[in-house]
Design an enzyme around this catalytic site. Structure first.
Site, mmCIF file in Angstrom:
data_model
loop_
_atom_site.group_PDB
_atom_site.id
_atom_site.type_symbol
_atom_site.label_atom_id
_atom_site.label_comp_id
_atom_site.label_asym_id
_atom_site.label_seq_id
_atom_site.Cartn_x
_atom_site.Cartn_y
_atom_site.Cartn_z
ATOM 1 N N GLY A 1 -13.844 11.818 -7.899
ATOM 2 C CA GLY A 1 -14.219 12.440 -6.629
ATOM 3 C C GLY A 1 -15.026 11.551 -5.697
ATOM 4 N N ASN B 1 -13.990 9.745 -3.263
ATOM 5 C CA ASN B 1 -13.541 9.988 -1.878
ATOM 6 C C ASN B 1 -14.037 11.349 -1.389
ATOM 7 O OD1 ASN B 1 -11.631 7.838 -0.719
ATOM 8 N ND2 ASN B 1 -10.995 8.008 -2.855
ATOM 9 N N LEU C 1 -3.012 15.038 -8.293
ATOM 10 C CA LEU C 1 -1.775 14.444 -8.791
ATOM 11 C C LEU C 1 -0.565 15.383 -8.821
ATOM 12 C CD1 LEU C 1 -3.240 12.274 -11.700
ATOM 13 C CD2 LEU C 1 -2.858 11.675 -9.312
ATOM 14 N N ASN D 1 -2.753 12.919 2.646
ATOM 15 C CA ASN D 1 -3.009 12.314 1.331
ATOM 16 C C ASN D 1 -3.417 10.858 1.534
ATOM 17 O OD1 ASN D 1 -2.953 11.955 -1.537
ATOM 18 N ND2 ASN D 1 -0.927 11.006 -1.343
ATOM 19 N N HIS E 1 -3.115 7.138 -0.480
ATOM 20 C CA HIS E 1 -2.469 6.466 -1.607
ATOM 21 C C HIS E 1 -3.047 5.052 -1.716
ATOM 22 C CE1 HIS E 1 0.618 5.755 -4.576
ATOM 23 N NE2 HIS E 1 0.823 4.576 -4.005
ATOM 24 N N ASP F 1 4.284 10.836 -2.027
ATOM 25 C CA ASP F 1 3.867 9.664 -1.249
ATOM 26 C C ASP F 1 4.872 9.298 -0.155
ATOM 27 O OD1 ASP F 1 1.707 9.453 -3.036
ATOM 28 O OD2 ASP F 1 2.913 8.269 -4.421
ATOM 29 N N GLU G 1 -10.886 2.762 1.014
ATOM 30 C CA GLU G 1 -10.731 4.221 1.125
ATOM 31 C C GLU G 1 -12.003 4.857 1.669
ATOM 32 O OE1 GLU G 1 -7.463 5.101 -2.364
ATOM 33 O OE2 GLU G 1 -9.559 5.362 -2.853
HETATM 34 C C1 GRF Z 1 -7.956 7.166 -4.943
HETATM 35 O O1 GRF Z 1 -7.751 5.832 -5.276
HETATM 36 C C2 GRF Z 1 -6.831 7.689 -4.089
HETATM 37 O O2 GRF Z 1 -6.177 6.699 -3.377
HETATM 38 C C3 GRF Z 1 -5.872 8.266 -5.082
HETATM 39 O O3 GRF Z 1 -6.692 8.798 -6.101
HETATM 40 C C4 GRF Z 1 -7.910 8.067 -6.175
HETATM 41 C C5 GRF Z 1 -9.029 9.039 -6.215
HETATM 42 O O4 GRF Z 1 -10.243 8.404 -6.501
HETATM 43 N N1 GRF Z 1 -4.990 9.240 -4.455
HETATM 44 P P1 GRF Z 1 -11.604 9.211 -6.449
HETATM 45 O O5 GRF Z 1 -11.507 10.342 -7.446
HETATM 46 O O6 GRF Z 1 -11.783 9.719 -5.059
HETATM 47 O O7 GRF Z 1 -12.660 8.223 -6.825
#
Ligand code: GRF
Length: 289
Positions: free
Chosen positions: A113, A115, A186, A203, A205, A246, A275
């Site tokens: 988490g 992000n 996922l 999303n 990626h 994707d 990100e």
């Molecule tokens: C990220 O690398 C994102 O690109 C992918 O899943 C990962 C999530 O990472 N879809 P986090 O849980 O936010 O650290």
């Protein structure tokens, strides 16, 4: 009943067993410590002894449970549990009344988490955008702790209901969700959900789509494939979500270089930095449109 308990507490089967064991061991430790403490008072067994024992046990019990939860690896759960109890006792509601013109965002995430946290921090003082819900399909995922710490309601979803049932649309509707951000989620989204939120689900990626995407392409597997292909650069792709993995319309991409010594781990770090720098900002600009 077991299934319901697991869903209610957001834990898997092993966690549930360890939690029950923690409660049991915590209870025994508390009874033992209570009796030992009473011995120090030299009180005769009688009404006063019983009353004091009850008071001691009430005070000691949470402490003993927390202590036992540490070696059993269940501290995170009990921390969440205590935060919940505290909120209930102090009369703080999970969902404050809706504000007019508020844009309510749900983050779907099932990993650490990082992000989700950056996005939450970014909008923490926004008068318009509210991170109103975290949706997760993985009991015990780090993102659930982030939700608890930031006072964001969390919804742990069940695969059958999400993919073949009502897709949790009534839940999203009742919480007045306007926009959905996937950040490490996922499962493929069911079509009715995508149709209910046209151009309102995005999303991220961890590679430069259209290459290195699709089913099974997540986590380190993406970076390993990029490295094995001898690419000189990788990056992030933020896109609208459609019915394929994707695949939806591209919104934003950013690149980073790949050095000779890069491993999947070091590349993952570069990608995470990209990100964190861009995802909250891109979401902000989309919501301002
Ligand atoms: C990220 O690398 C994102 O690109 C992918 O899943 C990962 C999530 O990472 N879809 P986090 O849980 O936010 O650290």
């Amino acid at each position: 009943m077991f299934k319901k308990l697991k869903a209610h507490w957001g834990v898997n089967g092993i966690n549930l067993l360890l939690i029950i064991t923690t409660f049991a061991l915590g209870g025994s430790l508390c009874g033992f410590a209570g009796r030992k403490l009473l011995l120090l008072t030299n009180l005769e067994k009688g009404v006063a002894w019983v009353l004091l024992y009850i008071i001691l046990v009430t005070l000691l019990w949470p402490l003993c449970v927390i202590l036992i939860s540490i070696p059993l690896g269940q501290f995170a759960f009990f921390k969440r549990y205590l935060i919940k109890v505290w909120k209930k006792m102090s009369g703080r509601r999970n969902s404050p009344p809706l504000k007019k013109n508020e844009i309510r965002v749900a983050i779907f995430a099932s990993g650490a988490g990082s992000n989700a946290l950056k996005i939450t921090d970014h909008f923490a003082s926004s008068p318009v955008v509210k991170i109103a819900l975290i949706v997760c399909n993985k009991p015990g995922a780090g993102v659930l702790d982030i939700a608890a710490k930031n006072n964001i309601p969390a919804l742990l979803i069940d695969k059958e209901r999400f993919l073949k049932g009502d897709n949790y649309l009534p839940e999203l509707e009742s919480r007045k969700i306007d926009f959905i951000v996937l950040a490490g989620f996922l499962w493929k989204l069911p079509v009715p959900l995508i149709k209910a939120y046209p151009k309102k689900i995005i999303n991220i990626h961890p590679a430069l789509l259209p290459k290195y995407g699709g089913r099974g392409m997540y986590g380190d597997r993406v970076h390993e494939t990029v490295l094995a292909a001898g690419e000189k650069e990788s990056g992030i792709s933020i896109h609208y979500v459609d019915e394929l993995y994707d695949h939806g319309e591209m919104i934003f991409q950013a690149k980073c270089s790949i050095d000779e010594n890069d491993t999947a781990g070091s590349l993952a770090q570069k990608i995470h930095a990209l990100e964190h720098a861009h995802y909250p900002r891109v979401i902000d600009s989309l919501l301002q449109k």
